[in-house]
Design an enzyme around this catalytic site. Structure first.
Site, mmCIF file in Angstrom:
data_model
loop_
_atom_site.group_PDB
_atom_site.id
_atom_site.type_symbol
_atom_site.label_atom_id
_atom_site.label_comp_id
_atom_site.label_asym_id
_atom_site.label_seq_id
_atom_site.Cartn_x
_atom_site.Cartn_y
_atom_site.Cartn_z
ATOM 1 N N PRO A 1 1.117 -2.166 -28.140
ATOM 2 C CA PRO A 1 1.744 -1.569 -26.945
ATOM 3 C C PRO A 1 0.693 -0.832 -26.113
ATOM 4 C CG PRO A 1 2.218 -0.231 -28.885
ATOM 5 C CD PRO A 1 1.487 -1.442 -29.383
ATOM 6 N N ASP B 1 -4.322 1.828 -26.085
ATOM 7 C CA ASP B 1 -3.335 1.653 -27.149
ATOM 8 C C ASP B 1 -2.416 2.878 -27.154
ATOM 9 O OD1 ASP B 1 -1.906 1.413 -29.510
ATOM 10 O OD2 ASP B 1 -3.626 0.827 -30.728
ATOM 11 N N HIS B 2 -1.149 2.677 -26.759
ATOM 12 C CA HIS B 2 -0.240 3.818 -26.610
ATOM 13 C C HIS B 2 0.235 4.374 -27.947
ATOM 14 C CE1 HIS B 2 1.934 6.625 -24.356
ATOM 15 N NE2 HIS B 2 2.470 5.843 -23.428
ATOM 16 N N ARG B 3 -0.077 3.705 -29.046
ATOM 17 C CA ARG B 3 0.263 4.264 -30.358
ATOM 18 C C ARG B 3 -0.621 5.458 -30.697
ATOM 19 N NH1 ARG B 3 -0.637 -0.960 -33.964
ATOM 20 N NH2 ARG B 3 -2.548 -0.828 -32.716
ATOM 21 N N VAL B 4 -1.787 5.503 -30.086
ATOM 22 C CA VAL B 4 -2.772 6.525 -30.425
ATOM 23 C C VAL B 4 -3.117 7.405 -29.221
ATOM 24 C CG1 VAL B 4 -5.106 6.901 -31.325
ATOM 25 C CG2 VAL B 4 -3.776 4.938 -32.120
#
Length: 464
Positions: A266, A436-439
């Site tokens: 994502p 990376d939108h997870r991080v």
């Protein structure tokens, strides 16, 4: 000893803990010496990178029947990232080539057979001709082939000679006693595309090695000669055959897999406008010392990342992420048939002059397809610059295993409003970061870009 010498000894005795029976002295006095059993070994397609699943044979440096020494380069293999020379672990003779030049083989499959002595060459050839022999026709266990995984060697200045011998009046300057022409793999490929005889090209690389620019210069000279010759015409450049389907090269296949893999991450994008007047002035001042704009941008990015370590982090398993201890800036480079990202390691710690020299070296190796794995797979943050083509803005796809990539557009004169309400002109460029939108979150990128803009707009720290 059998393990240390890597040979089979006859008679063979299996390890045992049983006590050795007493033998009379007369028995020992007539004991015969051990006999050494020669071997036939398989040379495997090596894994030259963590993402490599198959390799293509670019050229065989040695031919069937040649004697090999341990550590000697045997074949040039095209991996998903680069062309690399491959060496053997053992002394012996290259008995049989099982995958010809241009052929593709999976990692771990046999590409050739290595005979320990000349007496085994004929047997190796018969095995290569019938690799799917039934177990009934297989040789006895004590003569079974021993597997040898060829290992990648550092790039050497040797390439396989052209298939058709060329008769010349004197020894070619880039040859070893007139036996084979020394040229980079990319130069050989380019020569084939441009119909340039390497035997007529004088190399300007190390020790007279032919590099890509030598082939291009020879092609240009030949074209000019054709135009000036009476009645001569310009030979049309090689063109694509429209309507045909072309399979991916090894590198294109790797790029395709990586791009598909990136779809599972994502991502989001943040853009920023940066004034480059001061950076442009600095570049003009130190360009004569060998400094490149790519190195300046990489250095500025690295210094900004040092203050925002989360943007330099990476998530690989979807459950945790790593604050990378080094700031390694990967920079996308377009090469013939693909894309690769040479890495400027520890870019925040290296001075701008050394960084520029390193970048020029990496680009030359990338275009010659001679990068080592650690020179292209250790990036923690990626730059993609299309500004030199006049592109003002674009979005880049996040490479798997990294946290962010920044797309850099051209620096363009722009009419702006000044703080005192007047109209002025400044050089500005657009940068867009995909993350990376997870991080990494929006605020992380916003503050990182603010820091980057301050460094570029006041670049005094870039030359420290």
């Amino acid at each position: 000893m059998a393990h240390l010498l890597n040979t089979s000894f006859l008679p063979a005795s299996s390890p045992s803990l049983r006590p050795t029976p007493f033998l009379p002295p007369s028995f020992h006095s007539i004991r015969r010496p051990l006999q050494v059993q020669a071997k036939i070994r398989e040379i495997f397609m090596p894994a030259l990178s963590s993402t490599m699943t198959e390799g293509k044979i670019v050229s065989w440096i040695k031919t069937e029947g040649d004697k090999l020494a341990k550590g000697e380069s045997v074949v040039v293999v095209e991996s998903d990232k680069a062309d690399m020379d491959v060496e053997t672990f053992y002394d012996g003779y290259l008995a049989a080539i099982m995958v010809d030049e241009g052929g593709v083989a999976p990692v771990g499959s046999a590409i050739a057979l290595l005979a320990e002595t000349q007496d085994e060459i004929s047997e190796a050839k018969s095995r290569a001709a019938n690799p799917s022999a039934s177990p009934a026709s297989a040789p006895p266990p004590d003569k079974s082939p021993e597997n040898v995984v060829a290992t990648p060697a550092a790039p050497v200045m040797v390439a396989k000679a052209a298939a058709a011998p060329v008769v010349v009046a004197s020894t070619h300057p880039a040859s070893e006693g007139g036996k084979r022409i020394v040229a980079s793999p990319y130069a050989k490929k380019l020569a084939k595309e441009l119909n340039v005889e390497l035997a007529t090209v004088v190399g300007t690389g190390p020790l007279g090695r032919i590099v890509a620019k030598d082939v291009e210069a020879a092609a240009t000279s030949a074209a000019a000669s054709a135009v000036s010759a009476p009645g001569g015409g310009v030979k049309p450049a090689p063109s694509l055959e429209l309507g045909t389907t072309v399979p991916f090269t090894t590198m294109q296949g790797a790029v395709s897999r990586n791009m598909v893999e990136s779809l599972a991450v994502p991502t989001f994008r943040v853009g920023y406008t940066i004034t480059t007047d001061a950076l442009d002035a600095l570049y003009k001042k130190i360009k004569s010392k060998g400094v490149t704009m790519t190195a300046l941008l990489a250095k500025a990015t690295a210094l900004a990342l040092a203050k925002h370590p989360v943007v330099n982090s990476s998530c690989r398993d979807g459950k945790s992420f790593t604050y990378n201890s080094s700031i390694n800036i990967a920079v996308a480079v377009a090469i013939d048939g693909g894309l690769i990202t040479p890495v400027l390691q520890d870019a925040d710690k290296v001075d701008i002059y050394s960084l520029s020299r390193k970048w020029k070296e990496l680009v030359e190796k990338a275009r010659a397809k001679q990068l080592q794995p650690q020179e292209y797979n250790t990036g923690t943050f990626t730059l993609s610059n299309l500004g030199m083509f006049g592109v003002d803005r674009f979005d880049a796809i996040l490479p798997p295993g990294t946290g962010a990539i920044m797309a850099v557009g051209a620096s363009i004169p722009t009419v702006v409003g000044t703080k005192d309400g007047r109209i002025g002109k400044k050089n500005q460029m657009q940068v867009n970061v995909t993350a990376d939108h997870r991080v990494i979150y929006g605020a992380d990128l916003a503050t990182f870009l603010q820091t980057l803009a301050k460094i570029i707009e006041d670049p005094k720290d870039l030359t420290l």
